[in-house]
Design a protein around this motif. Sequence first.
Motif, PDB file in Angstrom:
ATOM      1  N   GLN A  75       0.859  -1.154  -0.022  1.00  0.00           N
ATOM      2  CA  GLN A  75      -0.077   0.067  -0.041  1.00  0.00           C
ATOM      3  C   GLN A  75       0.812   1.411   0.114  1.00  0.00           C
ATOM      4  OE1 GLN A  75       0.313  -2.114   2.573  1.00  0.00           O
ATOM      5  NE2 GLN A  75      -0.290  -1.252   4.553  1.00  0.00           N
ATOM      6  N   THR A  76       2.053   1.300   0.136  1.00  0.00           N
ATOM      7  CA  THR A  76       2.996   2.412   0.062  1.00  0.00           C
ATOM      8  C   THR A  76       4.122   2.431  -1.077  1.00  0.00           C
ATOM      9  OG1 THR A  76       4.542   1.462   1.769  1.00  0.00           O
ATOM     10  CG2 THR A  76       2.739   2.623   2.602  1.00  0.00           C
ATOM     11  N   THR A  77       3.884   1.717  -2.050  1.00  0.00           N
ATOM     12  CA  THR A  77       4.668   1.594  -3.195  1.00  0.00           C
ATOM     13  C   THR A  77       4.987   2.934  -3.767  1.00  0.00           C
ATOM     14  OG1 THR A  77       2.803   1.196  -4.810  1.00  0.00           O
ATOM     15  CG2 THR A  77       4.137  -0.773  -3.819  1.00  0.00           C
TER      16      THR A  77
END
Length: 113
Positions: A68-70
Motif C-alpha cells: 500500500q505504500t509503493t
Amino acid sequence: MTKYLISFPSGALVLPPEELQVVADAAHAVVEEAKAAGVWVFGGGIDESVPPVLVDGDGAVTEGTYPQTTQLEGGYTVLEVPTREAALDWAARFAAACRCAQEVRAFAYDPAS
C-alpha cells in the motif's frame, strides 16, 4: 498542540524546468516563516533515487515496501500548531508556494513520547 503532516506526491508538482527554482525559493520562504513562528518540526523530500527496504524484527532486510505504500514519495513537512485551522492555513501557504494541493494529516497524541 498537535503535530500535522503536510505533504504532496512528486507527481503533483508539474512545472517547467525554468520555474523550479522560483517554486523552491517560495517554499523555502514559507519554511522560514514557519521557523520564525516556532511551529516548524521537520521537512524534506523523499530521495527517490534510494530504493526502499523493509527491515524485520530479526534485522533481515528485504528490498521493496508494503504494497500500500509503493508510491510513497514527494515532499513532507511536519508542523506543531495549536489547531487544525492553523495547520490548514500553513498548508494553504505551502500549496501557493509549491503550486500544488497539499494533504494534511494529524499525528495521534502519544502521552509516552
